[in-house]
Design an enzyme around this catalytic site. Sequence first.
Site, PDB file in Angstrom:
ATOM      1  CE1 TYR A  53       4.255  -6.856   3.740  1.00  0.00           C
ATOM      2  CE2 TYR A  53       3.571  -9.151   3.879  1.00  0.00           C
ATOM      3  CZ  TYR A  53       3.594  -7.943   3.205  1.00  0.00           C
ATOM      4  OH  TYR A  53       2.959  -7.832   1.988  1.00  0.00           O
ATOM      5  CG  ASP A  85      -2.032  -1.005   1.159  1.00  0.00           C
ATOM      6  OD1 ASP A  85      -2.402  -1.393   0.036  1.00  0.00           O
ATOM      7  OD2 ASP A  85      -2.528  -1.414   2.227  1.00  0.00           O
TER       8      ASP A  85
END
Length: 255
Positions: free
Chosen positions: A111, A52
């Site tokens: 992540y 994003d």
Amino acid sequence: MPRYALRIEYDGGPFAGWQRQAAQASVQGAIETALGRLEPGPHTIAAAGRTDTGVHASGQVAHCDLVREWDPFRLAGALNAHLKPLPVAIVAAARVPEEFHARFSAVERRYLFRLLARRAPEVHDRGRVWRVPHPLDPEAMRAGAAHLVGRHDFTTFRAAGCQAASPVKTLDALTLETVEGMNGTEYRFHLRARSFLHNQVRSIVGTLERVGAGAWTPDQVREALDARDRAACGPVSPPQGLYLTGVGYPADPFA
């Protein structure tokens, strides 16, 4: 057409995310433009994860098809030359079989989320961490995180507009590393799964921050998970602390 895998690093700050946008800068658009300067296009690249706006990457993987054979080392160098001065780098390139797909061949995604606890504004890490001005309890956050590891319905921890067919995911690992610094304490959340829901990592970290701050108990994380209700989630953490650090495949294309 020969297919190449690219390992990519980028600062997400200047971009409206990975995915190509009609009127906004994107990482995908920047790389496709660079490819067009090497060979006639149009070029379309596919990535392992569509990060994003504001989210960074140190280990994104994408693939592209080119007209001619390239030496992978020279391909990476040529792309980097055309990407300047944008904060995007092709760290490695590799020739891969035509059946390789950066997204669908992936078996693991990793992540990192960086959370900094200190009262003073960040300077050198501005745009690269989420800063909170209060102390946090790492053991409470670890206890809350333990409720989320494994296979669960993560409806509570996904964006309302998430398009995934199912909210059920297996979170293989969620660990917390504490890094004490002279000017604050950094909490590094490491998460690993085959795939993630939209906003899942940021929703998890935002909720665990509330646990660390004492606003939630660790057991309330389990209650939120069991509620299967987006309204039960804690605040969603901002994007600038999130990094896609790696993508795993049955065979490492860059080995």
